[in-house]
Write a protein that holds these residues in place. Structure first.
Motif, PDB file in Angstrom:
ATOM      1  N   ALA A 216     -20.431  47.813  19.993  1.00 29.97           N
ATOM      2  CA  ALA A 216     -18.933  47.794  19.793  1.00 29.97           C
ATOM      3  C   ALA A 216     -18.688  46.320  20.037  1.00 29.97           C
ATOM      4  O   ALA A 216     -19.569  45.338  20.670  1.00 29.97           O
ATOM      5  CB  ALA A 216     -18.236  48.648  20.575  1.00 29.97           C
TER       6      ALA A 216
ATOM      7  N   TYR B   2      -9.575  51.747  22.879  1.00 30.50           N
ATOM      8  CA  TYR B   2     -10.644  51.489  21.971  1.00 30.50           C
ATOM      9  C   TYR B   2     -10.031  52.206  20.716  1.00 30.50           C
ATOM     10  O   TYR B   2      -9.408  53.312  20.831  1.00 30.50           O
ATOM     11  CB  TYR B   2     -11.697  52.390  22.626  1.00 30.50           C
TER      12      TYR B   2
ATOM     13  N   GLN C  32     -13.995  49.903  15.715  1.00 29.69           N
ATOM     14  CA  GLN C  32     -15.009  50.033  16.759  1.00 29.69           C
ATOM     15  C   GLN C  32     -14.757  48.652  17.707  1.00 29.69           C
ATOM     16  O   GLN C  32     -15.802  48.093  17.827  1.00 29.69           O
ATOM     17  CB  GLN C  32     -16.243  50.024  16.194  1.00 29.69           C
ATOM     18  N   ARG C  33     -13.689  48.461  17.928  1.00 27.44           N
ATOM     19  CA  ARG C  33     -13.568  47.419  19.056  1.00 27.44           C
ATOM     20  C   ARG C  33     -12.635  47.964  20.277  1.00 27.44           C
ATOM     21  O   ARG C  33     -11.759  48.663  20.131  1.00 27.44           O
ATOM     22  CB  ARG C  33     -12.862  46.460  18.457  1.00 27.44           C
ATOM     23  N   VAL C  34     -13.092  47.366  21.314  1.00 28.77           N
ATOM     24  CA  VAL C  34     -12.132  47.709  22.612  1.00 28.77           C
ATOM     25  C   VAL C  34     -11.530  46.346  22.749  1.00 28.77           C
ATOM     26  O   VAL C  34     -11.622  45.347  22.679  1.00 28.77           O
ATOM     27  CB  VAL C  34     -13.204  47.671  23.737  1.00 28.77           C
TER      28      VAL C  34
ATOM     29  N   GLU D 248     -14.160  52.519  28.170  1.00 30.40           N
ATOM     30  CA  GLU D 248     -13.808  52.293  26.719  1.00 30.40           C
ATOM     31  C   GLU D 248     -14.993  52.205  26.258  1.00 30.40           C
ATOM     32  O   GLU D 248     -15.187  52.916  25.183  1.00 30.40           O
ATOM     33  CB  GLU D 248     -13.056  51.009  26.812  1.00 30.40           C
TER      34      GLU D 248
ATOM     35  N   HIS E 190     -15.808  55.768  24.981  1.00 32.11           N
ATOM     36  CA  HIS E 190     -15.034  56.197  23.660  1.00 32.11           C
ATOM     37  C   HIS E 190     -15.830  55.640  22.415  1.00 32.11           C
ATOM     38  O   HIS E 190     -16.016  56.561  21.602  1.00 32.11           O
ATOM     39  CB  HIS E 190     -13.742  55.569  23.557  1.00 32.11           C
ATOM     40  N   HIS E 191     -16.611  54.478  22.733  1.00 34.18           N
ATOM     41  CA  HIS E 191     -17.420  54.143  21.489  1.00 34.18           C
ATOM     42  C   HIS E 191     -18.582  55.105  21.485  1.00 34.18           C
ATOM     43  O   HIS E 191     -19.101  55.415  20.246  1.00 34.18           O
ATOM     44  CB  HIS E 191     -17.530  52.659  21.760  1.00 34.18           C
TER      45      HIS E 191
END
Ligand SMILES: [Zn+2]
Length: 298
Positions: free
Chosen positions: A119, A143, A148-150, A179, A182-183
């Motif tokens: 990510a 997230y 697909q970024r925090v 976070e 979550h990815h």
């Protein structure tokens, strides 16, 4: 926590001086880590519209005051001069934790014969455009599965100290590791399964969200186990993470009304549940023990 700056971090996109500039690539629900998700955004927008909840200046709700946090950081939209970044240490530490957590998950996936797609961490200030729509830092770290970024506003660090009473480097590290959790759910397909189940039975959506959040806590604990094994944990670190996990529990947030962090109705689990699942990950280091969806009693 013992650490040292990694130098350049390919995982990090620093938009603090750029005034947003993110791209929108379709919509998906953001998953809040500091607690909040889209409900938080809606509450902030409602507060703006209604002109309520502010500092009583007579001119209504001052969103600027809320978004600026405790100050000390760069101003959104203005480039940060080289060598003059007041948040440099916090940025370096955040980048370290983000990279370290992803290295750990790369290794865990590899042990299972899977690839881990890294990510990105987007640092922003005040507001940002994301693949999940526009967001303000009032929602806390989150997230976005769509890109697909925090997304992280570093001023949240001060909020954790002042408002959530969760100080310490490892408290901050826990938030970032959550976070990443979550990815990991995205990479494993768990997030898609939860979305499908949610569509099938909307009445179950809240309970599913709680289990999804608690699993991300457990995954953060799995990362903490790796930090311990690497000899990088310092006395008090795990307590800092406990405090952070508890402080972002929904029951605690419900009592924090009036602060920048707004509650999203019980989608993150109680403080005790969050502590319990972080501990499960942290004591076992085994992600297979993080199946909050199979647990009868969370
Ligand atoms: Zn979360």
């Amino acid at each position: 926590m013992k650490w040292s700056p990694r130098g350049s971090s390919p995982d990090v996109i620093d938009q603090r001086g750029g005034g947003g500039g993110g791209r929108s690539r379709g919509r998906g629900a953001a998953i809040g880590g500091g607690g909040l998700g889209l409900g938080g955004i809606l509450i902030v927008v409602l507060l703006q519209v209604l002109g309520g909840g502010g500092g009583g200046s007579g001119s209504g709700f001052d969103i600027g005051q809320v978004l600026q946090g405790a100050g000390g950081g760069p101003v959104a939209g203005e480039p940060i001069p080289a060598g003059e970044d007041p948040e440099k240490d916090l940025k370096d530490f955040s980048a370290y934790v983000f990279g370290d957590a992803q290295d750990r998950w790369t290794a865990i996936f590899s042990e299972q014969g899977r690839d881990y797609g890294r990510a990105k961490l987007v640092l922003y200030r005040s507001g940002v455009s994301t693949g999940c729509g526009d967001a303000s830092s009032a929602v806390g770290p989150f997230y976005c599965p769509a890109d697909q970024r925090v997304y992280l506003d570093l001023s949240f660090y001060q909020d954790m100290i002042d408002q959530l009473k969760a100080p310490g480097d490892f408290a901050w590290a826990y938030v970032i590791a959550h976070e990443i959790g979550h990815h990991v759910q995205q990479e494993l397909g768990t997030a898609a399964e939860v979305d499908a189940a949610r569509r099938k039975d909307p009445s179950d959506a809240n309970a599913l969200s709680v289990r999804q959040e608690l699993q991300a806590d457990c995954y953060a604990g799995v990362w903490a186990r790796g930090v311990y094994q690497a000899g990088q944990l310092e006395p008090g670190d795990v307590d800092e993470a406990f405090t952070a996990a508890e402080s972002v529990g929904d029951d605690r947030l419900q009592r924090q009304a009036g602060g920048r962090v707004q509650p999203d109705s019980f989608t993150h689990g109680t403080s005790e549940q969050r502590r319990r699942w972080f501990t499960t990950g942290q004591t076992t280091g085994d992600p297979s023990r993080c199946d909050t969806f199979a647990a009868d009693d969370i």
